[in-house]
Design a protein around this motif. Structure first.
Motif, mmCIF file in Angstrom:
data_model
loop_
_atom_site.group_PDB
_atom_site.id
_atom_site.type_symbol
_atom_site.label_atom_id
_atom_site.label_comp_id
_atom_site.label_asym_id
_atom_site.label_seq_id
_atom_site.Cartn_x
_atom_site.Cartn_y
_atom_site.Cartn_z
ATOM 1 N N GLY A 50 -1.217 16.608 22.487
ATOM 2 C CA GLY A 50 -0.819 15.955 23.740
ATOM 3 C C GLY A 50 -1.641 14.772 24.177
ATOM 4 N N GLY A 51 -2.832 14.602 23.650
ATOM 5 C CA GLY A 51 -3.679 13.490 24.075
ATOM 6 C C GLY A 51 -4.675 13.940 25.128
ATOM 7 N N TYR A 52 -5.134 13.009 25.931
ATOM 8 C CA TYR A 52 -6.143 13.315 26.930
ATOM 9 C C TYR A 52 -5.579 14.227 28.010
ATOM 10 C CZ TYR A 52 -9.151 9.854 24.836
ATOM 11 O OH TYR A 52 -9.936 9.174 23.954
ATOM 12 N N ASP A 53 -6.358 15.252 28.340
ATOM 13 C CA ASP A 53 -5.985 16.175 29.407
ATOM 14 C C ASP A 53 -6.593 15.642 30.696
ATOM 15 O OD1 ASP A 53 -5.447 18.217 31.142
ATOM 16 O OD2 ASP A 53 -6.611 19.739 30.073
ATOM 17 N N THR A 54 -5.780 14.985 31.491
ATOM 18 C CA THR A 54 -6.292 14.388 32.726
ATOM 19 C C THR A 54 -6.465 15.433 33.826
ATOM 20 O OG1 THR A 54 -4.050 13.788 33.379
ATOM 21 C CG2 THR A 54 -5.328 12.098 32.229
ATOM 22 N N CYS A 55 -6.113 16.683 33.517
ATOM 23 C CA CYS A 55 -6.249 17.750 34.506
ATOM 24 C C CYS A 55 -7.573 18.490 34.379
ATOM 25 C CB CYS A 55 -5.085 18.732 34.372
ATOM 26 S SG CYS A 55 -3.498 17.958 34.727
ATOM 27 N N ALA A 56 -8.382 18.070 33.448
ATOM 28 C CA ALA A 56 -9.716 18.660 33.283
ATOM 29 C C ALA A 56 -10.719 17.522 33.133
ATOM 30 C CB ALA A 56 -9.759 19.561 32.057
ATOM 31 N N VAL A 57 -11.907 17.758 33.650
ATOM 32 C CA VAL A 57 -12.980 16.781 33.502
ATOM 33 C C VAL A 57 -14.176 17.514 32.888
ATOM 34 C CG1 VAL A 57 -14.551 15.194 34.682
ATOM 35 C CG2 VAL A 57 -12.204 15.454 35.505
ATOM 36 N N CYS A 58 -14.561 17.064 31.695
ATOM 37 C CA CYS A 58 -15.705 17.675 31.014
ATOM 38 C C CYS A 58 -16.979 16.938 31.414
ATOM 39 C CB CYS A 58 -15.543 17.600 29.501
ATOM 40 S SG CYS A 58 -14.161 18.596 28.892
ATOM 41 N N THR A 59 -18.054 17.694 31.502
ATOM 42 C CA THR A 59 -19.346 17.116 31.848
ATOM 43 C C THR A 59 -20.393 17.713 30.921
ATOM 44 O OG1 THR A 59 -18.687 16.985 34.160
ATOM 45 C CG2 THR A 59 -21.021 16.785 33.715
ATOM 46 N N CYS A 60 -21.271 16.840 30.440
ATOM 47 C CA CYS A 60 -22.419 17.302 29.662
ATOM 48 C C CYS A 60 -23.535 17.528 30.677
ATOM 49 C CB CYS A 60 -22.828 16.242 28.634
ATOM 50 S SG CYS A 60 -24.312 16.705 27.692
ATOM 51 N N GLU A 61 -23.816 18.810 30.956
ATOM 52 C CA GLU A 61 -24.820 19.114 31.972
ATOM 53 C C GLU A 61 -26.190 18.637 31.494
ATOM 54 O OE1 GLU A 61 -24.707 23.141 33.342
ATOM 55 O OE2 GLU A 61 -22.752 22.831 34.307
#
Length: 181
Positions: free
Chosen positions: A32-43
């Motif tokens: 599907g490509g980029y999931d704009t409903c989630a935001v990943c963060t490198c803590e």
């Protein structure tokens, strides 16, 4: 100016990609490509990747009315409600009489006894004589037309037994004009 040099061993790795500590991104999901409903963060402190879903604002409508504006939308939204005029908000009961302004706005006519709805026929009332049963007034698109009932010769001949409203005039045979002498 300060130059920051990141050591890849000090960041986060997800799906073969390096992400600097403290950075955020949308995860790429196949197909599907980029999931704009989630935001990943490198803590920054733990170097762990966290990908929480986007928090949607609370709905201001019933769940059943909410919809997604498009396939990639994360959050459902409420339909836009058109602002209603005060008169539209209060539904009128069909038995509720209409105001004179409403009747006139719908093509009604001004009449001495009160406004007439468009298409309505009435017998006018004269204060000193009462209702005029032999006269009919009709409202049509803001214009009042009144007519007195007329009857043919046969009705006038039996007027004594017939309709009291017949306006009879003496029916004389037309004579041909006399030639000038």
């Amino acid at each position: 100016s300060t130059t920051a040099v990141w050591n890849e061993s000090h960041g986060c790795h997800l799906a073969g990609q390096y992400h600097a500590p403290g950075s955020s991104w949308h995860p790429y999901l196949v197909p599907g490509g980029y999931d704009t409903c989630a935001v990943c963060t490198c803590e920054f402190s733990t170097r762990q990747v966290k990908c929480p879903r986007v928090k949607c604002p609370p709905l201001r409508c019933a769940e059943k009315d909410a919809y997604r504006p498009d396939k990639k939308s994360c959050c459902r939204v409420c339909p836009v409600v058109k602002e209603k005029k005060a008169e539209e908000e209060t539904l009128k009961d069909q038995g509720t009489p209409r105001t004179a302004d409403e009747i006139l706005a719908e093509g009604g006519c001004k009449f001495p006894d009160g406004p007439l709805p468009n298409g309505k026929e009435v017998h006018p009332s004269i204060h000193s004589h009462g209702e005029q049963r032999c006269v009919t007034c009709r409202c049509k698109d803001g214009e009042v037309t009144c007519i007195r009932k007329r009857c043919g010769r046969a009705a006038c001949a039996r007027r004594r037994r017939g309709d009291a409203c017949c306006a009879c005039t003496r029916h004389r045979r037309q004579r041909a004009p006399r030639p000038p002498s």
